[in-house]
Design a protein around this motif. Structure first.
Motif, PDB file in Angstrom:
ATOM      1  N   GLU A   1      -1.869  10.506  -3.332  1.00 54.78           N
ATOM      2  CA  GLU A   1      -1.556   9.186  -2.789  1.00 54.78           C
ATOM      3  C   GLU A   1      -2.221   9.042  -1.428  1.00 54.78           C
ATOM      4  O   GLU A   1      -2.130   9.934  -0.588  1.00 54.78           O
ATOM      5  CB  GLU A   1      -0.043   9.011  -2.667  1.00 54.78           C
ATOM      6  CG  GLU A   1       0.385   7.625  -2.250  1.00 54.78           C
ATOM      7  CD  GLU A   1       1.895   7.417  -2.354  1.00 54.78           C
ATOM      8  OE1 GLU A   1       2.396   6.432  -1.771  1.00 54.78           O
ATOM      9  OE2 GLU A   1       2.572   8.240  -3.001  1.00 54.78           O
ATOM     10  N   VAL A   2      -2.891   7.904  -1.211  1.00 57.20           N
ATOM     11  CA  VAL A   2      -3.611   7.654   0.039  1.00 57.20           C
ATOM     12  C   VAL A   2      -2.858   6.631   0.874  1.00 57.20           C
ATOM     13  O   VAL A   2      -2.477   5.560   0.383  1.00 57.20           O
ATOM     14  CB  VAL A   2      -5.042   7.155  -0.248  1.00 57.20           C
ATOM     15  CG1 VAL A   2      -5.751   6.780   1.061  1.00 57.20           C
ATOM     16  CG2 VAL A   2      -5.838   8.217  -1.007  1.00 57.20           C
ATOM     17  N   ILE A   3      -2.641   6.968   2.141  1.00 59.88           N
ATOM     18  CA  ILE A   3      -2.053   6.063   3.120  1.00 59.88           C
ATOM     19  C   ILE A   3      -3.117   5.840   4.178  1.00 59.88           C
ATOM     20  O   ILE A   3      -3.510   6.786   4.873  1.00 59.88           O
ATOM     21  CB  ILE A   3      -0.774   6.667   3.755  1.00 59.88           C
ATOM     22  CG1 ILE A   3       0.257   6.977   2.683  1.00 59.88           C
ATOM     23  CG2 ILE A   3      -0.201   5.717   4.806  1.00 59.88           C
ATOM     24  CD1 ILE A   3       0.109   8.349   2.055  1.00 59.88           C
ATOM     25  N   ALA A   4      -3.609   4.624   4.290  1.00 62.15           N
ATOM     26  CA  ALA A   4      -4.802   4.393   5.107  1.00 62.15           C
ATOM     27  C   ALA A   4      -4.563   3.423   6.256  1.00 62.15           C
ATOM     28  O   ALA A   4      -3.997   2.340   6.069  1.00 62.15           O
ATOM     29  CB  ALA A   4      -5.932   3.865   4.224  1.00 62.15           C
ATOM     30  N   ALA A   5      -5.014   3.831   7.435  1.00 59.29           N
ATOM     31  CA  ALA A   5      -5.134   2.933   8.582  1.00 59.29           C
ATOM     32  C   ALA A   5      -6.625   2.857   8.867  1.00 59.29           C
ATOM     33  O   ALA A   5      -7.170   3.674   9.600  1.00 59.29           O
ATOM     34  CB  ALA A   5      -4.369   3.484   9.782  1.00 59.29           C
ATOM     35  N   ASP A   6      -7.293   1.917   8.220  1.00 55.91           N
ATOM     36  CA  ASP A   6      -8.752   1.852   8.330  1.00 55.91           C
ATOM     37  C   ASP A   6      -9.185   0.655   9.165  1.00 55.91           C
ATOM     38  O   ASP A   6      -8.488  -0.347   9.264  1.00 55.91           O
ATOM     39  CB  ASP A   6      -9.410   1.821   6.946  1.00 55.91           C
ATOM     40  CG  ASP A   6      -8.873   0.708   6.053  1.00 55.91           C
ATOM     41  OD1 ASP A   6      -7.858   0.076   6.408  1.00 55.91           O
ATOM     42  OD2 ASP A   6      -9.466   0.476   4.987  1.00 55.91           O
ATOM     43  N   GLY A   7     -10.331   0.820   9.792  1.00 58.99           N
ATOM     44  CA  GLY A   7     -10.854  -0.234  10.642  1.00 58.99           C
ATOM     45  C   GLY A   7      -9.991  -0.496  11.857  1.00 58.99           C
ATOM     46  O   GLY A   7      -9.873  -1.633  12.317  1.00 58.99           O
TER      47      GLY A   7
ATOM     48  N   MET B   1     -10.384   0.093  14.916  1.00 58.74           N
ATOM     49  CA  MET B   1     -11.049  -0.330  16.147  1.00 58.74           C
ATOM     50  C   MET B   1     -11.387  -1.809  16.121  1.00 58.74           C
ATOM     51  O   MET B   1     -11.914  -2.348  17.086  1.00 58.74           O
ATOM     52  CB  MET B   1     -12.329   0.495  16.359  1.00 58.74           C
ATOM     53  CG  MET B   1     -12.088   1.989  16.511  1.00 58.74           C
ATOM     54  SD  MET B   1     -10.935   2.401  17.837  1.00 58.74           S
ATOM     55  CE  MET B   1     -11.912   1.963  19.272  1.00 58.74           C
ATOM     56  N   GLY B   2     -11.073  -2.484  15.008  1.00 54.37           N
ATOM     57  CA  GLY B   2     -11.357  -3.906  14.874  1.00 54.37           C
ATOM     58  C   GLY B   2     -10.261  -4.764  15.487  1.00 54.37           C
ATOM     59  O   GLY B   2      -9.289  -4.273  16.070  1.00 54.37           O
ATOM     60  N   ALA B   3     -10.405  -6.076  15.303  1.00 57.34           N
ATOM     61  CA  ALA B   3      -9.482  -7.028  15.915  1.00 57.34           C
ATOM     62  C   ALA B   3      -8.045  -6.862  15.428  1.00 57.34           C
ATOM     63  O   ALA B   3      -7.102  -7.108  16.179  1.00 57.34           O
ATOM     64  CB  ALA B   3      -9.965  -8.455  15.629  1.00 57.34           C
ATOM     65  N   ASN B   4      -7.870  -6.465  14.168  1.00 57.01           N
ATOM     66  CA  ASN B   4      -6.527  -6.320  13.604  1.00 57.01           C
ATOM     67  C   ASN B   4      -6.089  -4.854  13.530  1.00 57.01           C
ATOM     68  O   ASN B   4      -5.238  -4.507  12.713  1.00 57.01           O
ATOM     69  CB  ASN B   4      -6.484  -6.941  12.203  1.00 57.01           C
ATOM     70  CG  ASN B   4      -6.805  -8.428  12.233  1.00 57.01           C
ATOM     71  OD1 ASN B   4      -6.361  -9.141  13.125  1.00 57.01           O
ATOM     72  ND2 ASN B   4      -7.563  -8.882  11.250  1.00 57.01           N
ATOM     73  N   GLY B   5      -6.673  -4.028  14.373  1.00 56.89           N
ATOM     74  CA  GLY B   5      -6.410  -2.603  14.318  1.00 56.89           C
ATOM     75  C   GLY B   5      -4.951  -2.232  14.470  1.00 56.89           C
ATOM     76  O   GLY B   5      -4.422  -1.403  13.719  1.00 56.89           O
ATOM     77  N   GLU B   6      -4.264  -2.834  15.427  1.00 59.03           N
ATOM     78  CA  GLU B   6      -2.856  -2.497  15.653  1.00 59.03           C
ATOM     79  C   GLU B   6      -2.010  -2.868  14.447  1.00 59.03           C
ATOM     80  O   GLU B   6      -1.078  -2.146  14.084  1.00 59.03           O
ATOM     81  CB  GLU B   6      -2.348  -3.199  16.912  1.00 59.03           C
ATOM     82  CG  GLU B   6      -2.939  -2.655  18.201  1.00 59.03           C
ATOM     83  CD  GLU B   6      -2.317  -3.285  19.424  1.00 59.03           C
ATOM     84  OE1 GLU B   6      -1.348  -4.065  19.273  1.00 59.03           O
ATOM     85  OE2 GLU B   6      -2.791  -2.986  20.535  1.00 59.03           O
ATOM     86  N   ASP B   7      -2.332  -3.995  13.826  1.00 65.46           N
ATOM     87  CA  ASP B   7      -1.591  -4.408  12.632  1.00 65.46           C
ATOM     88  C   ASP B   7      -1.789  -3.413  11.493  1.00 65.46           C
ATOM     89  O   ASP B   7      -0.850  -3.097  10.756  1.00 65.46           O
ATOM     90  CB  ASP B   7      -2.033  -5.803  12.178  1.00 65.46           C
ATOM     91  CG  ASP B   7      -1.655  -6.894  13.166  1.00 65.46           C
ATOM     92  OD1 ASP B   7      -0.724  -6.662  13.972  1.00 65.46           O
ATOM     93  OD2 ASP B   7      -2.287  -7.959  13.138  1.00 65.46           O
ATOM     94  N   LYS B   8      -3.016  -2.926  11.349  1.00 69.06           N
ATOM     95  CA  LYS B   8      -3.302  -1.976  10.269  1.00 69.06           C
ATOM     96  C   LYS B   8      -2.575  -0.656  10.493  1.00 69.06           C
ATOM     97  O   LYS B   8      -2.088  -0.040   9.544  1.00 69.06           O
ATOM     98  CB  LYS B   8      -4.804  -1.766  10.149  1.00 69.06           C
ATOM     99  CG  LYS B   8      -5.539  -3.008   9.659  1.00 69.06           C
ATOM    100  CD  LYS B   8      -7.012  -2.753   9.469  1.00 69.06           C
ATOM    101  CE  LYS B   8      -7.690  -3.987   8.892  1.00 69.06           C
ATOM    102  NZ  LYS B   8      -9.128  -3.769   8.631  1.00 69.06           N
ATOM    103  N   VAL B   9      -2.500  -0.220  11.737  1.00 65.51           N
ATOM    104  CA  VAL B   9      -1.755   0.999  12.048  1.00 65.51           C
ATOM    105  C   VAL B   9      -0.270   0.791  11.752  1.00 65.51           C
ATOM    106  O   VAL B   9       0.403   1.665  11.189  1.00 65.51           O
ATOM    107  CB  VAL B   9      -1.960   1.413  13.516  1.00 65.51           C
ATOM    108  CG1 VAL B   9      -1.023   2.559  13.885  1.00 65.51           C
ATOM    109  CG2 VAL B   9      -3.402   1.832  13.760  1.00 65.51           C
ATOM    110  N   ALA B  10       0.247  -0.377  12.112  1.00 59.85           N
ATOM    111  CA  ALA B  10       1.664  -0.674  11.887  1.00 59.85           C
ATOM    112  C   ALA B  10       1.997  -0.674  10.397  1.00 59.85           C
ATOM    113  O   ALA B  10       3.029  -0.145   9.974  1.00 59.85           O
ATOM    114  CB  ALA B  10       2.024  -2.019  12.509  1.00 59.85           C
ATOM    115  N   ILE B  11       1.121  -1.256   9.591  1.00 60.82           N
ATOM    116  CA  ILE B  11       1.350  -1.300   8.143  1.00 60.82           C
ATOM    117  C   ILE B  11       1.317   0.111   7.555  1.00 60.82           C
ATOM    118  O   ILE B  11       2.169   0.486   6.741  1.00 60.82           O
ATOM    119  CB  ILE B  11       0.305  -2.196   7.459  1.00 60.82           C
ATOM    120  CG1 ILE B  11       0.531  -3.654   7.855  1.00 60.82           C
ATOM    121  CG2 ILE B  11       0.374  -2.054   5.936  1.00 60.82           C
ATOM    122  CD1 ILE B  11      -0.577  -4.591   7.447  1.00 60.82           C
TER     123      ILE B  11
END
Length: 197
Positions: A169-175, A177-187
């Motif tokens: 199973e993959v859990i990814a916080a990708d991209g 460094m982009g504009a939505n980076g914090e949101d991706k980390v949060a998800i």
């Protein structure tokens, strides 16, 4: 579940997103099941690259190794034992330059041993580490996971499957460094907590 092998590889230590995500998963699963955690931090870059001599030592029956070969094969034996003993493998791995960190490739070269973690058959290679569950918690600065420029995620899935670990199973916080980076980390963090709950 009795033992969790937690492998991390980021050079950023406690500030690492992949390490944070994998730690949430490993620690949560441990608390839920009582499983012990074995930590293997590859970021120290102290794993050797495989030489001809080390390859020969790793492939020699332990009872027939010379003292020099015993020394050369010791780290491979240790890493393989960690994998064999684990019921669950949690990897916290960043994507570096579109691919797997060199330390993870070194680890892979040391744990892939014919006759021990996989075997050759008339129908091709067969993994010998079946029945284990793996989680890959990964982070990337700009590489979208499973995109045409992501050469790490499919490789790592394939490698684990090659060893017989097909439940990945993959859990990814990708991209991030982009504009939505914090949101991706949060998800990704929410997903990690959900797995660990």
């Amino acid at each position: 579940m009795t033992k969790i092998l937690h492998i991390t590889a980021s050079i950023h230590g406690e500030a690492s997103t992949s390490r944070t995500l994998s730690s949430i998963i490993a620690n949560g699963l441990s608390e839920k099941t009582g499983a012990a955690i074995v930590e293997r931090d590859l970021s120290a870059n102290d794993l050797p690259f495989v030489s001809a001599e080390r390859f020969a030592a790793n492939g020699t029956d332990p009872a027939e190794r010379t003292p020099e070969q015993q020394d050369l094969a010791a780290i491979s034996d240790t890493l393989i034992a960690e994998l064999q003993d684990a019921d669950t493998v949690v990897l916290g791995v960043p994507i570096y330059n579109f691919g797997v960190p060199a330390s993870v490739k070194a680890w892979a070269d040391l744990v892939a041993r014919a006759g021990t973690t996989f075997k050759y058959t008339e129908n091709g290679p067969v993994g010998l580490l079946e029945g284990k569950k793996a989680y890959i918690a990964l982070a990337s600065g700009g590489t979208p996971v499973d995109s045409e420029i992501d050469f790490m995620t499919p490789w790592l899935r394939h490698f684990l499957g090659f060893l017989g670990i097909a439940d990945v199973e993959v859990i990814a916080a990708d991209g991030i460094m982009g504009a939505n980076g914090e949101d991706k980390v949060a998800i990704a963090t929410q997903t990690a907590h959900a797995i660990a709950a």
